[in-house]
Design a protein around this motif. Structure first.
Motif, short mmCIF file in Angstrom:
data_model
loop_
_atom_site.label_atom_id
_atom_site.label_comp_id
_atom_site.label_asym_id
_atom_site.label_seq_id
_atom_site.Cartn_x
_atom_site.Cartn_y
_atom_site.Cartn_z
N CYS A 131 -1.10 84.79 25.52
CA CYS A 131 -1.56 83.45 25.19
C CYS A 131 -1.30 83.16 23.71
CB CYS A 131 -3.04 83.33 25.51
SG CYS A 131 -3.71 81.66 25.37
N ALA A 150 3.04 81.73 30.17
CA ALA A 150 2.01 80.79 30.64
C ALA A 150 1.63 81.08 32.08
CB ALA A 150 2.52 79.36 30.49
N CYS A 153 -0.57 84.30 32.21
CA CYS A 153 -1.93 84.08 31.69
C CYS A 153 -2.75 83.24 32.66
CB CYS A 153 -1.86 83.41 30.32
SG CYS A 153 -1.20 84.45 29.01
N ALA A 154 -2.13 82.19 33.23
CA ALA A 154 -2.86 81.35 34.18
C ALA A 154 -3.26 82.13 35.42
CB ALA A 154 -2.00 80.14 34.55
N LEU A 175 -6.07 78.92 23.70
CA LEU A 175 -5.69 77.99 24.76
C LEU A 175 -5.54 76.57 24.22
CD1 LEU A 175 -7.82 79.18 27.82
CD2 LEU A 175 -5.33 79.12 27.65
N VAL A 178 -2.00 75.97 23.00
CA VAL A 178 -0.92 75.93 23.99
C VAL A 178 -1.29 75.04 25.17
CG1 VAL A 178 0.00 78.18 23.34
CG2 VAL A 178 -1.79 78.05 25.08
N SER A 179 -2.29 74.19 25.00
CA SER A 179 -2.77 73.40 26.13
C SER A 179 -1.78 72.35 26.60
CB SER A 179 -4.10 72.71 25.76
OG SER A 179 -3.95 71.89 24.62
N ASP A 183 1.99 75.02 32.85
CA ASP A 183 1.11 76.01 33.47
C ASP A 183 -0.20 76.17 32.70
OD1 ASP A 183 2.68 76.48 35.63
OD2 ASP A 183 3.34 78.47 35.03
N PHE A 184 -0.17 76.01 31.38
CA PHE A 184 -1.43 76.01 30.65
C PHE A 184 -2.15 74.66 30.81
CE2 PHE A 184 0.29 79.51 27.87
CZ PHE A 184 -0.70 80.42 28.19
N LEU A 187 -4.44 74.80 33.83
CA LEU A 187 -5.54 75.72 33.55
C LEU A 187 -6.54 75.10 32.60
CD1 LEU A 187 -6.82 78.57 33.63
CD2 LEU A 187 -5.27 79.23 31.77
N TRP A 188 -6.05 74.43 31.57
CA TRP A 188 -6.92 73.81 30.57
C TRP A 188 -7.77 72.70 31.19
CZ3 TRP A 188 -9.06 75.00 26.29
CH2 TRP A 188 -9.53 74.04 25.41
#
Length: 563
Positions: A131, A150, A153-154, A175, A178-179, A183-184, A187-188
């Motif tokens: 991340c 990404a 991590c997700a 996070l 890289v939001s 893929d982030f 997740l965010w």
């Protein structure tokens, strides 16, 4: 066993044969092999290659090949070898060799995903590392690698949320950076809008978890950590110029002549939360933590880099809880603010502006989270007064070089902590800044009252009762305080410039004020002034960041959960 290990690392053509022999003669489940590999990775991995090499050596490639084979066999203890290899990936460095190590480890975790999901102790480190690295891999040539990071991590967060939650608040900080990465993004948004699927009532539950020191330490290579600790434990204040120059040239300078600014935030987090010096070091004349952070702040060349350093410095303030968080995590910021007066007022004003702007704007329009951040900042400031880190905040609130609007905002935020300041926050100021003028709490919606600081006695005559300011008198430095260049880890005695002299001026003078966002002489233009945008700061007041990492885009307060 040593001979077979040597053959595997040095003879690529016969490595398969040596590996087959090793599997036939091993009797301890490869425990000795893992122990030797762990030692090689932590102590010798950079030295398995020529100095200045741009590609991996045969020995480094064979070492990673052997680790893959051990992972394939699910050998007990190989997870520690993987953790050591992750430490050798330097943050902010996108050189060919560094990206090769990162890509090799990433591909191994993707290929052996079931094994990774079975390693509860390794999952937080893998998530935190990649991340963090995803924020550095902005070059289009590294786009595929960034997407893989990404995705990994997700998947780890969704499939092993209990393990990833142990990363704590610094996981949220990474996070944020890289939001906006593919893929982030999903997740965010799920973390903000549907935290229940990760086993949390709201995001604040993870923000109150302290990040384990071993994770913060993992973003520094062993050599980098040894050299930074040497500066802060052996080098006298005023003699640090040559060591800082060596450290800068070796770790912070890019091949293009720039600065690895994202690494500066890692160094600040390590200095604040991992290295807590004993009293004998604090009372000595060696370079103190606040001074080292002031130098790191000076190294930042862009507003975004400076904002990352300041957020790393004040991050624990936002969620500080007495008895749960350590005052040593917030002490460097306090001392840097106070001891920069009056010589480096740009640093004092810049840091005070940032922490007060973060109190209002880091959580966006979510009033519940904003009140919690204000309460955390107040409790951190009160703990520093209670434990005699400083005697009072009046040194800042009474400083004439600080503009009146900023002083008014400081008095409102730190009510009761500015002992000796004849000016109290007015009712109009409190209401303008969103505080409840009739309550001792930080705001009208705070869920619990603030602990009122206990009275502080006048400063003691004994100089050893508190850390010595730069250039001040203090007890003689202990024999371990030698500053011989020959004993600096990782550097030989030859070379190095002579000390530039000037004492502290080498540390903080010059470019540190370039990161300041509000001119000292024109405080009326501050976004913190009453009536300036309702008291809520703009993105620029948080250090010039205009990316998603400027503030959390929280859901409305009603959906944020109970305070």
């Amino acid at each position: 066993m040593n001979a077979l290990l040597f053959g595997i690392l040095c003879d690529r053509q016969r490595a398969q044969t040596f590996w087959r022999y090793m599997t036939l003669v091993v009797r301890d489940g490869y425990a000795y092999v893992c122990k030797q590999l762990q030692r090689l990775v932590l102590e010798k991995f950079p030295r398995l290659n020529d100095r200045g090499a741009i590609q991996a050596s045969i020995q480094q490639a064979q070492l990673l090949w052997l680790v893959r084979e051990l992972v394939n066999l699910n050998v007990q203890g190989v997870d520690k070898v993987c953790a050591g290899l992750l430490r050798q990936i330097v943050g902010g460095n996108t050189s060919t060799l560094n990206c090769w190590v990162a890509r090799s480890m990433l591909q191994m975790f993707i290929d052996f995903r079931p094994w990774l999901l079975s390693q509860s102790s390794l999952i937080p480190l893998v998530f935190y590392t990649f991340c963090r690295l995803a924020g550095d891999h902005t070059d289009p040539k590294l786009d595929k690698m960034r997407r893989q990071e990404a995705t990994l991590c997700a998947e780890l967060f969704r499939e092993r949320p209990a393990d990833v939650r142990t990363v704590g608040r610094d996981g949220i900080r990474l996070l944020q950076d890289v939001s906006n990465v593919h893929d982030f993004v999903g997740l965010w948004q799920d973390l903000l809008n549907n935290p229940g699927q990760f086993g949390m009532t709201d995001l604040w539950e993870m923000l109150t978890v302290k990040t384990p020191p071993e994770l913060l330490r993992s973003r520094l290579t062993p050599d980098m950590e040894a050299q930074l600790l040497y500066i802060m434990s052996h080098v006298k204040m005023g003699n640090q110029g040559r060591y800082q120059k060596w450290f800068y040239n070796k770790w912070l300078m890019t091949p293009e002549g720039g600065v690895c600014e994202s690494l500066l935030a890692d160094l600040v987090r390590f200095t604040c939360c991992v290295y807590h010096p004993p009293n004998e070091v604090i009372r000595s004349e060696v370079v103190q933590r606040w001074a080292a952070i002031g130098w790191l702040l000076k190294c930042a060349k862009t507003p975004m880099g400076a904002a990352g350093i300041k957020l790393a410095l004040f991050y624990d303030w936002l969620f500080f809880t007495p008895g749960h968080d350590s005052v040593m995590n917030v002490e460097p910021a306090v001392l840097l603010i106070v001891r920069s007066i009056p010589k480096w007022m740009d640093i004092t004003v810049d840091l005070v502006e940032f922490v007060l702007a973060a109190a209002d704007g880091w959580c966006g329009d979510n009033t519940i989270y904003r009140d919690r951040c204000r309460r955390g900042i107040y409790q951190a400031a009160a703990e520093c007064v209670n434990l005699r880190v400083i005697n009072s905040w009046s040194a800042v609130s009474m400083c004439p070089q600080v503009g009146p609007p900023l002083r008014a905002r400081l008095r409102a935020q730190f009510r009761g902590l500015c002992k000796g300041d004849p000016d109290s926050p007015t009712k109009e100021d409190l209401e303008a800044f969103g505080f409840d003028a009739t309550s001792p709490r930080v705001s009208s919606t705070a869920s619990t009252p603030l602990a009122s600081p206990r009275p502080v006695d006048p400063p003691s005559e004994d100089a050893s009762s508190s850390p010595q300011p730069a250039g001040g008198s203090g007890p003689p430095v202990s024999p371990r305080g030698t500053d011989s260049p020959a004993s600096f880890p990782g550097f030989g005695g030859a070379g190095g410039d002579e000390d530039d002299g000037g004492g502290d001026a080498i540390l903080l003078s010059g470019a540190a004020g370039a990161a300041a966002n509000i001119p000292m002489s024109d405080a009326s233009s501050s976004p913190l002034a009453p009536g300036a945008g309702g008291g809520l700061p703009s993105a620029a007041s948080l250090g010039g960041r205009k990316s998603p990492s400027t503030s959390l885009v929280f859901p409305p307060a009603a959906a944020a959960g109970p305070p």
